[in-house]
Design an enzyme around this catalytic site. Structure first.
Site, PDB file in Angstrom:
ATOM      1  N   LYS A 277       0.847  -1.197   0.000  1.00  0.00           N
ATOM      2  CA  LYS A 277       0.000   0.000   0.000  1.00  0.00           C
ATOM      3  C   LYS A 277       0.882   1.246   0.000  1.00  0.00           C
ATOM      4  O   LYS A 277       1.976   1.216   0.559  1.00  0.00           O
ATOM      5  CB  LYS A 277      -0.856   0.029   1.279  1.00  0.00           C
ATOM      6  CG  LYS A 277      -2.002  -0.947   1.311  1.00  0.00           C
ATOM      7  CD  LYS A 277      -2.809  -0.780   2.602  1.00  0.00           C
ATOM      8  CE  LYS A 277      -3.909  -1.818   2.719  1.00  0.00           C
ATOM      9  NZ  LYS A 277      -4.964  -1.687   1.716  1.00  0.00           N
ATOM     10  N   ARG A 351     -10.028 -11.741   1.916  1.00  0.00           N
ATOM     11  CA  ARG A 351     -10.861 -12.800   1.348  1.00  0.00           C
ATOM     12  C   ARG A 351     -10.160 -14.159   1.405  1.00  0.00           C
ATOM     13  O   ARG A 351     -10.815 -15.198   1.419  1.00  0.00           O
ATOM     14  CB  ARG A 351     -11.290 -12.418  -0.076  1.00  0.00           C
ATOM     15  CG  ARG A 351     -10.178 -12.244  -1.047  1.00  0.00           C
ATOM     16  CD  ARG A 351     -10.591 -11.421  -2.260  1.00  0.00           C
ATOM     17  NE  ARG A 351     -10.727  -9.990  -1.939  1.00  0.00           N
ATOM     18  CZ  ARG A 351     -11.126  -9.064  -2.797  1.00  0.00           C
ATOM     19  NH1 ARG A 351     -11.452  -9.396  -4.031  1.00  0.00           N
ATOM     20  NH2 ARG A 351     -11.222  -7.804  -2.427  1.00  0.00           N
TER      21      ARG A 351
HETATM   22  N1  BES Z   1      -7.934  -3.830   4.427  1.00  0.00           N
HETATM   23  C1  BES Z   1      -8.085  -3.441   3.081  1.00  0.00           C
HETATM   24  C2  BES Z   1      -9.363  -2.668   2.820  1.00  0.00           C
HETATM   25  C3  BES Z   1      -9.526  -1.342   3.517  1.00  0.00           C
HETATM   26  C4  BES Z   1      -9.124  -0.180   2.885  1.00  0.00           C
HETATM   27  C5  BES Z   1     -10.140  -1.265   4.748  1.00  0.00           C
HETATM   28  C6  BES Z   1      -9.319   1.026   3.516  1.00  0.00           C
HETATM   29  C7  BES Z   1     -10.328  -0.056   5.362  1.00  0.00           C
HETATM   30  C8  BES Z   1      -9.922   1.097   4.745  1.00  0.00           C
HETATM   31  C9  BES Z   1      -8.105  -4.653   2.164  1.00  0.00           C
HETATM   32  O1  BES Z   1      -7.349  -5.718   2.555  1.00  0.00           O
HETATM   33  C10 BES Z   1      -7.583  -4.206   0.827  1.00  0.00           C
HETATM   34  O2  BES Z   1      -6.504  -3.736   0.774  1.00  0.00           O
HETATM   35  N2  BES Z   1      -8.395  -4.348  -0.205  1.00  0.00           N
HETATM   36  C11 BES Z   1      -8.012  -3.963  -1.518  1.00  0.00           C
HETATM   37  C12 BES Z   1      -8.667  -4.911  -2.476  1.00  0.00           C
HETATM   38  C13 BES Z   1      -8.189  -4.762  -3.891  1.00  0.00           C
HETATM   39  C14 BES Z   1      -6.736  -5.095  -4.015  1.00  0.00           C
HETATM   40  C15 BES Z   1      -9.028  -5.652  -4.758  1.00  0.00           C
HETATM   41  C16 BES Z   1      -8.468  -2.524  -1.763  1.00  0.00           C
HETATM   42  O3  BES Z   1      -9.502  -2.120  -1.234  1.00  0.00           O
HETATM   43  O4  BES Z   1      -7.755  -1.802  -2.441  1.00  0.00           O
HETATM   44 ZN    ZN Z   2      -5.317  -5.554   1.964  1.00  0.00          ZN
END
Ligand code: BES
Ligand code: ZN
Ligand code: ZN
Length: 497
Positions: A277, A351
């Site tokens: 991230k 997931r």
């Molecule tokens: N934990 C994150 C989602 C999240 C983002 C929760 C902001 C709370 C605030 C999750 O694991 C994630 O990173 N999801 C990705 C999915 C994508 C790669 C399909 C996302 O949301 O970018």
């Molecule tokens: Zn994530």
């Protein structure tokens, strides 16, 4: 915080009295005092008129040393009675308690009868008042050396005369207390930094609380997780030096007919893994375990409230970090049920661990399965912070949850899991892939992926990434975890027989 239930006679005894008032309902509210024999309220009437207090939402009027009907009075405006919901009451009472705690009161009283509104159930109003008082006094100062001892309320007297019997009121106060305290406990976990709340420590903390509540708790460590072939959880954990855990909480009573599995995402820190991230997106990722905390405290609340339903709460726990052993985009893993997944983005890790937990849940053959996860950032784009997403395989279950969410003001936005989305998670080389098309229906794709692991069990999925964390400190919210989803599902669980 202690609560006492009293009737009108307590009004004149209270050092400070909170009087919530709907907009343009001043006369009716004052009538309440007259009706109960408090006739010397001319000064109160005059002060309200002089200060032009009308009960508009969020306004307040503090009257010191007014003496009648109480020594000091805090009037708080709730706005239009027709537009009231439990969220407004929760916010209002939390704000009142904050104001009064700052004025160094330790002991306050709150009038319930002026809160009566046709669209709300009296029991819900009473419960929410207590919840608001508890949530508004929360502070997390554990890691501050020079935190001043806080001015907090120690005691709240809830004064109710006509809405509920004293016996019923006492029950509502108890329920509100259980909810408020549970959400504060969830906040405690969500605010812990990743280095202090590793999967092992999370599991141990939950076990200690479970023990205190007479709930069975098993913690699966890495060996057991391996023998269960939980390939999703192991895959995410392989990039971290901290071992994963899998927590199973169980309340069991043979005389109860319904069994509900609650599953919560427990990523104690989500860096994204090798699909790292950006710094700004990583900052808050210590709370990526809040779904896990929510289901743990739901199990505790069900037990404390003696609800006639058996609960199994399942929490897969790991960090998502990118070391030399980490999963790589393109890797193919085998989840617990035997399905293979091509991991194309290591940041879609929730997931993967939920796939195993949901499969494990199906082996227990519950009547319902509900999961909570901060699954997709896209949920925030869909709903801002106003609602969590809800999806599922059982329309009646989803509809019932939406109704309870509206009632509790813990709102759910339904999203479809249409067959057409199936295409998006098809992999060239495995049974499925863990992401869809870039920028398209990210939240639904997350739900669609999870639906592959529920094997016909009536299931609902809450994506709480939109609501789980408040950016502002206001009313009953702190800058941090909100406890979203907790009230909605507890209310739904209370309807089961
Ligand atoms: N934990 C994150 C989602 C999240 C983002 C929760 C902001 C709370 C605030 C999750 O694991 C994630 O990173 N999801 C990705 C999915 C994508 C790669 C399909 C996302 O949301 O970018
Ligand atoms: Zn994530
Ligand atoms: Zn995550």
């Amino acid at each position: 915080m202690r609560f006492t239930v009293k009737d009108k006679d307590a009004i004149s005894d209270s050092k400070v009295l909170i009087v919530p008032i709907y907009q343009d309902q001043i006369k009716e509210a004052l009538q309440y005092f007259v009706k109960y024999g408090y006739r010397r309220i001319t000064l109160l009437e005059n002060s309200i008129a002089t200060h032009h207090f009308k009960g508009e939402e969020g306004t307040h009027l503090y009257l010191a040393a007014i003496k009648h009907p109480a020594e000091n009075i805090l009037l708080y405006g709730l706005g239009d009675m027709k537009k009231v919901h439990l969220g407004k009451i929760r916010q209002a009472i939390a704000s009142c308690c904050k104001v009064l705690a700052k004025l160094r009161f330790k002991d306050v009283a709150v009038v319930l009868d002026t809160l009566f509104a046709a669209k709300l159930l009296p029991a819900d109003i009473a419960m929410t008042v207590v919840e608001g008082a508890i949530l508004g006094q929360y502070e997390f100062t554990k890691y501050k050396n020079d935190a001043k001892p806080q001015d907090v309320l120690g005691h709240v007297t809830v004064i109710g005369n006509t809405m509920l019997s004293q016996h019923d009121l006492r029950k509502c106060v108890e329920t509100g207390k259980i909810i408020g305290e549970a959400i504060n406990d969830i906040r405690d976990l969500g605010l812990e930094p990743g280095n202090q709340l590793t999967p092992r420590i999370f599991a141990e903390r939950i076990r200690d609380v479970a023990k205190g509540n007479g709930i069975d708790c098993d913690i699966f460590s890495k060996g057991k997780i391996e023998s269960l072939k939980m390939g999703g959880l192991l895959a995410v954990a392989q990039g971290s030096s901290e071992e994963p855990r899998f927590v199973v909480l169980r309340t069991h009573d043979k005389s109860f007919t319904k069994h509900v599995c609650l599953v919560g995402k427990g990523i104690t820190f989500d860096s994204g893994g090798l699909s790292l991230k950006p710094a700004a997106g990583m900052m808050e990722m210590k709370y990526d375990m809040i779904g896990g905390a929510t289901v743990a405290y739901l199990a505790m609340a069900v037990k404390k409230l003696n609800l006639p339903v058996n609960i199994t709460a399942l929490i897969p726990l790991t960090e998502n970090l990118p070391d030399g052993g980490a999963i790589k985009p393109g890797d193919i893993i085998t989840t617990m049920g035997g399905r293979t997944v091509e991991i194309l983005n290591t940041d879609a890790e929730g997931r993967l661990i939920l796939a195993d937990a949901l499969h494990y849940a199906t082996t227990l053959k519950p009547d319902y399965c509900i999961d909570f996860a901060t699954l997709t950032g896209a949920m925030k784009i869909v709903a801002g912070s106003k609602a969590m997403g809800i999806m599922g395989t059982d329309q009646a279950l989803v509809d019932a949850l939406i109704i309870e969410g509206e009632r509790m003001y813990d709102r759910c936005l339904p999203l479809p899991l249409w067959d057409e989305y199936e295409e998006d998670i098809k992999s060239d080389v495995a049974d499925m892939k863990n992401i869809g098309k870039d920028g398209e229906a990210g939240t639904i794709i997350g739900g669609k992926f999870l639906s592959k692991f529920v094997n016909g069990i009536p299931w609902a999925h809450f994506d709480i990434a939109s609501t789980a964390w408040s950016l502002q400190d206001s009313g009953c919210n702190i800058k941090g975890p909100t406890g979203s989803g907790f009230r909605c599902v507890l209310a739904w669980l209370s309807t089961l027989k």
